[in-house]
Design a protein around this motif. Sequence first.
Motif, PDB file in Angstrom:
ATOM      1  N   UNK A  36       0.847  -1.187   0.000  1.00 27.09           N
ATOM      2  CA  UNK A  36       0.000   0.000   0.000  1.00 27.09           C
ATOM      3  C   UNK A  36       0.881   1.235   0.000  1.00 27.09           C
ATOM      4  N   UNK A  37       0.257   2.402  -0.111  1.00 23.23           N
ATOM      5  CA  UNK A  37       1.001   3.609  -0.468  1.00 23.23           C
ATOM      6  C   UNK A  37       1.488   4.446   0.694  1.00 23.23           C
ATOM      7  N   UNK A  38       1.305   4.034   1.928  1.00 24.90           N
ATOM      8  CA  UNK A  38       1.860   4.826   3.027  1.00 24.90           C
ATOM      9  C   UNK A  38       3.384   4.837   2.935  1.00 24.90           C
ATOM     10  N   UNK A  39       3.977   5.967   3.291  1.00 22.36           N
ATOM     11  CA  UNK A  39       5.392   6.204   3.007  1.00 22.36           C
ATOM     12  C   UNK A  39       6.322   5.220   3.715  1.00 22.36           C
ATOM     13  N   UNK A  40       5.881   4.626   4.821  1.00 19.42           N
ATOM     14  CA  UNK A  40       6.736   3.656   5.505  1.00 19.42           C
ATOM     15  C   UNK A  40       6.687   2.278   4.841  1.00 19.42           C
ATOM     16  N   UNK A  41       5.862   2.134   3.815  1.00 22.39           N
ATOM     17  CA  UNK A  41       5.788   0.886   3.054  1.00 22.39           C
ATOM     18  C   UNK A  41       6.145   1.083   1.585  1.00 22.39           C
ATOM     19  N   UNK A  42       5.954   2.293   1.083  1.00 28.23           N
ATOM     20  CA  UNK A  42       6.153   2.573  -0.344  1.00 28.23           C
ATOM     21  C   UNK A  42       7.165   3.701  -0.508  1.00 28.23           C
ATOM     22  N   UNK A  43       8.422   3.332  -0.618  1.00 29.57           N
ATOM     23  CA  UNK A  43       9.475   4.333  -0.788  1.00 29.57           C
ATOM     24  C   UNK A  43       9.723   4.569  -2.277  1.00 29.57           C
ATOM     25  N   UNK A  44      10.456   5.612  -2.588  1.00 29.13           N
ATOM     26  CA  UNK A  44      10.818   5.915  -3.975  1.00 29.13           C
ATOM     27  C   UNK A  44      12.108   5.185  -4.360  1.00 29.13           C
ATOM     28  N   UNK A  45      12.379   5.156  -5.674  1.00 28.39           N
ATOM     29  CA  UNK A  45      13.676   4.707  -6.159  1.00 28.39           C
ATOM     30  C   UNK A  45      13.817   3.242  -6.479  1.00 28.39           C
ATOM     31  N   UNK A  46      12.754   2.441  -6.287  1.00 27.64           N
ATOM     32  CA  UNK A  46      12.843   1.033  -6.671  1.00 27.64           C
ATOM     33  C   UNK A  46      12.906   0.913  -8.198  1.00 27.64           C
ATOM     34  N   UNK A  47      13.583  -0.117  -8.677  1.00 20.84           N
ATOM     35  CA  UNK A  47      13.672  -0.316 -10.122  1.00 20.84           C
ATOM     36  C   UNK A  47      12.349  -0.798 -10.689  1.00 20.84           C
ATOM     37  N   UNK A  48      11.829  -1.882 -10.154  1.00 16.86           N
ATOM     38  CA  UNK A  48      10.577  -2.453 -10.658  1.00 16.86           C
ATOM     39  C   UNK A  48       9.632  -2.678  -9.492  1.00 16.86           C
ATOM     40  N   UNK A  49       8.408  -2.177  -9.636  1.00 17.47           N
ATOM     41  CA  UNK A  49       7.418  -2.245  -8.572  1.00 17.47           C
ATOM     42  C   UNK A  49       6.185  -2.996  -9.054  1.00 17.47           C
ATOM     43  N   UNK A  50       5.665  -3.853  -8.185  1.00 17.59           N
ATOM     44  CA  UNK A  50       4.392  -4.530  -8.408  1.00 17.59           C
ATOM     45  C   UNK A  50       3.408  -3.997  -7.363  1.00 17.59           C
ATOM     46  N   UNK A  51       2.267  -3.483  -7.813  1.00 17.97           N
ATOM     47  CA  UNK A  51       1.311  -2.891  -6.893  1.00 17.97           C
ATOM     48  C   UNK A  51      -0.045  -2.753  -7.580  1.00 17.97           C
TER      49      UNK A  51
END
Length: 312
Positions: A36-51
Amino acid sequence: MIADDFVFINANGLYCKYGDFYLDPSLPVKNAVISHAHADHAISGNTEVYCTAPTRAFMELRYSRYAAKIFNIVPYHTSFNVNGVQLTFISAGHMLGSAMVLMEYNGAKYLYTGDYKLQPDATCEPIELGAADVLITESTFADPKVIHPDPVAEIQKLNSIQSNILLGAYATGKSQRLIRMITDHAPQKKILVHHRILPINKIYEAAGIALGNYQLYGRKLMKAQDNFVYIVPPFTFNSYIRATDVKRLFASGWDNLQVNREDSLFISDHVDWNDILTAVKQVNPKQIWTLHGNGKHLQTYFGDNIFVKLLN
């Protein structure tokens, strides 16, 4: 067969070595599955994201072009494969787009909850729970002493407050839930929102979620002393420490975030003790692995009946 090392915590976060991916990593990684999108679970800078699609929208709003290099958008109940591990998103009931991650490998099922709640919430998809061999659960409030009150009864407290209210809440998820609940259960209140909350509301509304009645904050409006509830994110709430002629409340499941001795607003988006026990009953796991809190109470409660491992 359950693999005892199917997931474990390393320097980057919770890692599945069998699929070479991370679940809600704390540092940027190559493959990230975001619950989910809360900042402590969804940080920036990942190469590939599944969501899910809403999670991507929130991440792009917060991080812009740094959200991720590649997004793989997966609807609920649509299985996908990451390096030999089959994954499926199911609704977590935590906020719009929040997902539990069901992982299947070598005949065993592992259900990663992320953050989740069982309480009804008109602003997100209802929680779904299914069978798994291992329940990998958050344990934020996994304590027999923590039982969350009825959220409707908590919101109805606002009806007896005659002054304007400065209501602190997290901007993503909690604020939208509060707008809907105040509209439904304290309809005489007039809701104002901070300008940082407004674009998040727009994502909800674009997804077909009816939030209710609100308008953008204006200083002159609050001076009118006219049954206003002004919803603000934490940094703004804290900056208004000396605000006069308003009742200050913070909506949270945490006791230490309640700011008035005479008034509290215990509204949590996490499972409490009874909810976790309900989840365990529905999932019926052979093992429970705990994260984000103290799982020792679950170890004591289940004893020899269910093996409980503390991942953190």
